[in-house]
Structure formats: structure tokens, C-alpha cells
Design a protein around this motif. Structure first.
Motif, short mmCIF file in Angstrom:
data_model
loop_
_atom_site.label_atom_id
_atom_site.label_comp_id
_atom_site.label_asym_id
_atom_site.label_seq_id
_atom_site.Cartn_x
_atom_site.Cartn_y
_atom_site.Cartn_z
N SER A 19 78.12 7.65 -16.57
CA SER A 19 77.83 6.59 -17.53
C SER A 19 76.94 5.56 -16.87
O SER A 19 76.90 5.43 -15.65
CB SER A 19 79.11 5.93 -18.06
OG SER A 19 79.75 5.20 -17.03
N GLU B 125 81.58 -0.03 -19.11
CA GLU B 125 80.55 1.00 -19.08
C GLU B 125 80.41 1.63 -20.47
O GLU B 125 81.33 1.65 -21.28
CB GLU B 125 80.93 2.11 -18.09
CG GLU B 125 81.21 1.60 -16.69
CD GLU B 125 80.00 0.91 -16.11
OE1 GLU B 125 80.20 -0.14 -15.47
OE2 GLU B 125 78.89 1.41 -16.30
N HIS C 154 75.24 11.50 -22.63
CA HIS C 154 76.49 11.58 -23.37
C HIS C 154 76.92 13.03 -23.59
O HIS C 154 78.10 13.39 -23.44
CB HIS C 154 76.33 10.86 -24.72
CG HIS C 154 77.59 10.86 -25.54
ND1 HIS C 154 77.86 11.83 -26.50
CD2 HIS C 154 78.66 10.03 -25.54
CE1 HIS C 154 79.03 11.59 -27.05
NE2 HIS C 154 79.54 10.50 -26.49
#
Length: 247
Positions: free
Chosen positions: A127, A246, A120
């Protein structure tokens, strides 16, 4: 034996000794040169400490997957070669920043909270689908606009990345795969190719490589293909999609 022959034999003996000594010094110099390059690449000077951050096995309280253990052994050998030592911690309990120590973070975002945080924060262009329900996109990577689906036992992907918070920060090596066997494959790839990677990216360069593990049900972690260097895409924010499952 006349004096000329004796002199010739003595000269040959001296030359042989000199060559042996020179070869010994040369081998030592080459070893120290490669060791220094390896230490700079991994951010592991003599007697330094690094972190091995491991994931938990799904359905097992605190257990580490068998292939993750093998991956840790591969990494431990690298660390020992750098004359350094490691501390093993769980990705579920690791609560610290990065850059102070070299970190090897092993595991996918579902089993390793630390990996999820690195994806992240450091790889905005990547992702991973963390759906628990079966489906064609379960476990898939989305890198930019390209999707890489998991075909269990046939085609499995893993990211191998070296990431730094700045020129002075120690690197994070992220091994994030779709199955634990891909972590062993990526750790072995790093062990085999770290000198080539150091020459290509330097002692402080970031990179993100996408590897493909082929037919692991037959070959285990031994057949690995480099899909490509996805650094630019992985480090750039991913384009917004209108509909996506996602995470």
C-alpha cells in the motif's frame, strides 16, 4: 617464393577468412538468442504493440513530468530493440483489462489511476500513503509490515514489478515510485539489467523488486540500490493493522 611458403600463406589466408565468417555467424547467433530472450521476457514478439501508460503531473492539466518523459525514452528504446512499437495513453483514461498486450505502467497511485488499480488488484501486500497533508508518512510504502518512508532528495523508493495474469497473458511492467525521478531510475535499471532478470525469473515469472534511489538531489537517477526482492510479500495479502492511514 617457393611452393611451401605459398601453400602456408594460402592456408593462413583461408583460416583467417573462415574465422571471420565463423565469428560473424556466432555474433549473429548470440544477438538473435539474446533478442529472443528479451522478446519473451517483455512479451514483445516482432511487430507487436504494447501500451505505455503514463501519469499526469500534479497541478498540470494533462502534462507529463519531465523525469517521466525520460523514463518513457528509456522504455521506448527497449521496445524498439524488440522490433515492436508502443502506444502512449494516460493512466486517467485507460479502461481496459490486462494480458492482451504488454503494458508498461509508469507512475505512483496519486498521479496514475492505472497504477493505483494495479497496486490494489495485483499487489495486495503493498500500500502507498496518498495523504495530501504533510507528514512523516506521506508517500510512504508499506510492504507487508515494513514501512519505507520518503526522504525527499535523499532516499526515495520505487517498485519495479513484472506481473502476469496467467501463463498465456502478456506481462504488466509496473514502475511505481515515490517521485517521478525514481521512475526514470527504475526504467534505466530495467534497461540495464533485463537480460539478468530474464535469466533469473524466466520468460513468464513474476517479480517485485524494491529499489532505492540515493541522494537524487546530487546524483539524479544514477545511484540506485536494490533493497530486495519483495515478491512473496507483495503478492500476499497484507496483515490487517488495527490503526492505519494507509490506502
Amino acid at each position: 617464393m617457393n611452393d611451401d611458403v605459398r601453400t602456408l600463406l594460402l592456408a593462413i589466408a583461408v583460416a583467417a577468412v573462415a574465422a571471420a565468417v565463423l565469428g560473424w555467424f556466432l555474433r549473429g547467433w548470440l544477438y538473435e538468442r539474446d533478442l529472443g530472450r528479451q522478446q519473451r521476457f517483455f512479451g514483445l514478439p516482432d511487430n507487436s504493440e504494447c501500451l505505455l501508460v503514463v501519469s499526469r503531473e500534479a497541478g498540470a492539466d494533462g502534462a507529463v513530468a519531465r523525469n517521466d518523459v525520460f523514463a518513457l525514452l528509456e522504455l521506448a528504446a527497449l521496445i524498439k530493440n524488440c522490433r515492436s512499437h508502443a502506444r502512449v495513453i494516460s493512466g486517467e483514461t485507460a479502461q481496459r483489462g490486462f494480458g492482451e498486450r504488454t503494458e508498461f505502467c509508469l507512475g505512483g497511485p496519486m498521479g496514475n489511476r492505472r497504477s493505483a488499480a494495479h497496486l490494489h488488484s495485483l499487489l495486495p501486500g503493498v500500500s502507498a500513503n496518498t495523504d495530501t497533508e504533510p507528514g512523516p508518512d506521506r508517500g510512504a510504502f508499506l510492504i507487508g509490515t515494513e514501512r519505507y518512508r520518503l526522504e525527499n532528495g535523499s532516499v526515495e523508493y520505487v517498485l519495479l514489478a513484472r506481473l502476469t495474469a496467467g501463463q498465456e497473458g502478456r506481462p504488466v511492467f509496473l514502475i511505481c515510485g515515490q517521485r517521478s525521478i525514481t521512475h526514470q531510475a527504475a526504467a534505466r535499471y530495467l534497461a540495464r539489467h533485463h537480460l539478468r532478470l530474464a535469466r533469473k525469473y524466466g520468460g513468464s515469472g513474476n517479480f517485485v523488486l524494491l529499489l532505492k534511489v540515493v541522494n537524487s538531489q546530487a546524483y539524479g537517477p544514477d545511484v540506485v540500490e536494490l533493497v530486495g526482492d519483495v515478491t512473496a510479500t507483495a503478492l500476499s495479502p497484507r496483515p490487517k493493522l488495527t490503526t492505519s492511514k494507509e490506502n
